[in-house]
Write an enzyme that holds these catalytic residues in place. Sequence first.
Site, PDB file in Angstrom:
ATOM      1  N   ARG A  63      28.986  37.624  27.072  1.00  0.00           N
ATOM      2  CA  ARG A  63      29.164  37.634  25.603  1.00  0.00           C
ATOM      3  C   ARG A  63      29.106  36.235  24.985  1.00  0.00           C
ATOM      4  O   ARG A  63      28.629  36.076  23.872  1.00  0.00           O
ATOM      5  CB  ARG A  63      30.546  38.206  25.257  1.00  0.00           C
ATOM      6  N   LYS A 167      32.624  49.288  41.721  1.00  0.00           N
ATOM      7  CA  LYS A 167      33.689  50.265  41.610  1.00  0.00           C
ATOM      8  C   LYS A 167      34.618  49.875  40.472  1.00  0.00           C
ATOM      9  O   LYS A 167      34.602  48.701  40.119  1.00  0.00           O
ATOM     10  CB  LYS A 167      34.403  50.412  42.942  1.00  0.00           C
ATOM     11  N   LYS A 201      31.981  45.235  55.051  1.00  0.00           N
ATOM     12  CA  LYS A 201      32.758  44.518  56.065  1.00  0.00           C
ATOM     13  C   LYS A 201      32.136  44.764  57.432  1.00  0.00           C
ATOM     14  O   LYS A 201      31.850  45.912  57.786  1.00  0.00           O
ATOM     15  CB  LYS A 201      34.218  44.995  56.050  1.00  0.00           C
ATOM     16  N   GLU A 235      48.445  46.255  52.279  1.00  0.00           N
ATOM     17  CA  GLU A 235      48.334  44.934  51.654  1.00  0.00           C
ATOM     18  C   GLU A 235      49.739  44.397  51.437  1.00  0.00           C
ATOM     19  O   GLU A 235      50.655  45.161  51.104  1.00  0.00           O
ATOM     20  CB  GLU A 235      47.640  45.058  50.303  1.00  0.00           C
ATOM     21  N   HIS A 259      37.699  53.318  49.312  1.00  0.00           N
ATOM     22  CA  HIS A 259      37.745  52.629  50.606  1.00  0.00           C
ATOM     23  C   HIS A 259      38.254  53.542  51.723  1.00  0.00           C
ATOM     24  O   HIS A 259      37.669  53.624  52.794  1.00  0.00           O
ATOM     25  CB  HIS A 259      38.644  51.395  50.532  1.00  0.00           C
ATOM     26  N   LYS A 355      50.510  48.672  48.340  1.00  0.00           N
ATOM     27  CA  LYS A 355      50.736  47.260  48.016  1.00  0.00           C
ATOM     28  C   LYS A 355      52.170  46.915  48.402  1.00  0.00           C
ATOM     29  O   LYS A 355      53.035  47.783  48.463  1.00  0.00           O
ATOM     30  CB  LYS A 355      50.564  47.029  46.514  1.00  0.00           C
TER      31      LYS A 355
HETATM   32  C1  BG6 Z   1      39.911  46.505  45.728  1.00  0.00           C
HETATM   33  C2  BG6 Z   1      41.134  46.996  45.007  1.00  0.00           C
HETATM   34  O1  BG6 Z   1      38.873  47.434  45.635  1.00  0.00           O
HETATM   35  O2  BG6 Z   1      40.210  46.292  47.097  1.00  0.00           O
HETATM   36  C3  BG6 Z   1      42.272  46.008  45.165  1.00  0.00           C
HETATM   37  O3  BG6 Z   1      40.840  47.156  43.635  1.00  0.00           O
HETATM   38  C4  BG6 Z   1      42.512  45.701  46.621  1.00  0.00           C
HETATM   39  O4  BG6 Z   1      43.463  46.508  44.571  1.00  0.00           O
HETATM   40  C5  BG6 Z   1      41.212  45.321  47.314  1.00  0.00           C
HETATM   41  O5  BG6 Z   1      43.455  44.629  46.689  1.00  0.00           O
HETATM   42  C6  BG6 Z   1      41.421  45.204  48.817  1.00  0.00           C
HETATM   43  O6  BG6 Z   1      40.269  44.666  49.383  1.00  0.00           O
HETATM   44  P1  BG6 Z   1      40.341  43.842  50.742  1.00  0.00           P
HETATM   45  O7  BG6 Z   1      38.935  43.504  51.032  1.00  0.00           O
HETATM   46  O8  BG6 Z   1      41.215  42.648  50.467  1.00  0.00           O
HETATM   47  O9  BG6 Z   1      40.962  44.756  51.751  1.00  0.00           O
END
Ligand code: BG6
Length: 507
Positions: A63, A167, A201, A235, A259, A355
């Site tokens: 933008r 995504k 990955k 995470e 994922h 998380k």
């Molecule tokens: C993303 C999510 O798609 O994947 C995040 O939106 C998440 O919330 C992330 O932290 C995790 O990815 P990776 O590669 O760190 O496992």
Amino acid sequence: MATAAAEVDAGATTMSRYRVEPHLFVILGGTGDLTRRKLLPAMRRLASLDVLGDRRALLAVARDTEFDDDGFRGWAKGALEAAGMSEDEVRRLDEARLYYQPMPTGEADDYEALANRIQEIEGAHDLPQNRAFYLALPPRTFSSAIEGLASAGLNESAGWTRLVVEKPFGRDLESARELNREIHRHFTEDQVYRIDHYLGKETVQNLLVFRFANPIFESLWNRDRIESVQITVAEDIGIESRAGYYDQSGALRDMVQNHVAQLVALVGMEVPATFRADAVRYEKIKLLGAVAPISIEDVVFGQYARGTAGGEAVPGYLEEDGVDPESNTETFVALELALDTWRWQGVPFYVRTGKRLPRRLTQIAVTFQAPPVCLFESMGVCQTNPNVLYLTLQPDEGFALNVDVKVPGEPFELSTLPLDFFYKQVFGAIPDAYQTLLLDVLTGDQTLFVHADEAEASWELFGPLLEAERRVHLYRAGAWGPDAADELLAKRGHAWLEPVEHPDRSI
Ligand code: BG6
């Protein structure tokens, strides 16, 4: 997956024999976070590997009307520095190939101006209208960007035209269908690259190799030999500064529908007839379609409360900046899946993601059937430990197969030890997922991208859970989710396995 097709070495030299055709890479959302953190560093690494060829250019579109080519070039350098690239790497950035095009309103005129700019850049670099458009945009603007590109005739060209969609792909089944319809009005499916970065990955790709290049495992990969499968995508971070997005999303949309679904599909799918993109993706679609509807009884939602991370006190989800203090959004999901196929009937697939769990870990644990009798009972040992195969996808990439051995000497004792392998010990650095995926876009390999039907099959499976009446259990930040997640497995006499640690072997 370009890397697999190339006859190349592993690690940092992977891809070094790859060449892509002359092209223009256009990023809509060209000054955003994704561009800064992932796309520019990945393109720079590909350029260093000498796989992009000399006839190429990158055009960032955003933008901001104050910005220009020079401004963007400086910004791009800053992005590479912030991504931790070496001074030498940053110096080698070929600024003359970087361009910036403002798009102040996002209206048709802007797209006309974009089309003109594209022609001008292609003329200057002698490029043959091979174009990739990467939508690094907020999802609510996907449709208008697709319309805009088409209105200026940018959905086709004399060369190839590819559309990369980030995504999240829809918020539920209906919105995903609508987005697919919108895309297909202007682009054919073989032009579309829906990103799920997990597929880029190395270790996720290796699931296919592990299964289909090692018949020893494939012959055991079924209900006769496997007792259960656990998938953990944990995470330790909280929601960071993403409350605006996350509070509207939650773990089911953010992680499970994409994922986690991909991991389930890769573990559970049948052997594809060939290693072509359509064959691999078709098997994943079939598998996702064969999962039984999920009962809400088999799902646990959690939300983190105050606790600790890395030894520091951290706030609860409701105390995070920007989160609605009454929010019912889940930051943790655990669920049981029943795969209604000949291969998997009766083998539970347990999945958990969240998380503020104790650490970052993506691990698949495949538990084989325990020995049928206690053969060593007369020696005072009744060993019923099953063999467990741990596939660790991150951060200590590798695998470990637990086997029992006799402890030397007396008394008669058994010990469970791992046969293991760790990528970093053997291969050194592993390419970043975006590096792999961008190269695949530029070489036209869709294997690691999500097909329209695959996105819909996953929403069909997980979407109904968004509507279901739900209870959200609190868990302390730093714990493995709420107690209810343990109870979910206990119903079937199972328990979450202790994640295997990487034995510190000075890597
Ligand atoms: C993303 C999510 O798609 O994947 C995040 O939106 C998440 O919330 C992330 O932290 C995790 O990815 P990776 O590669 O760190 O496992």
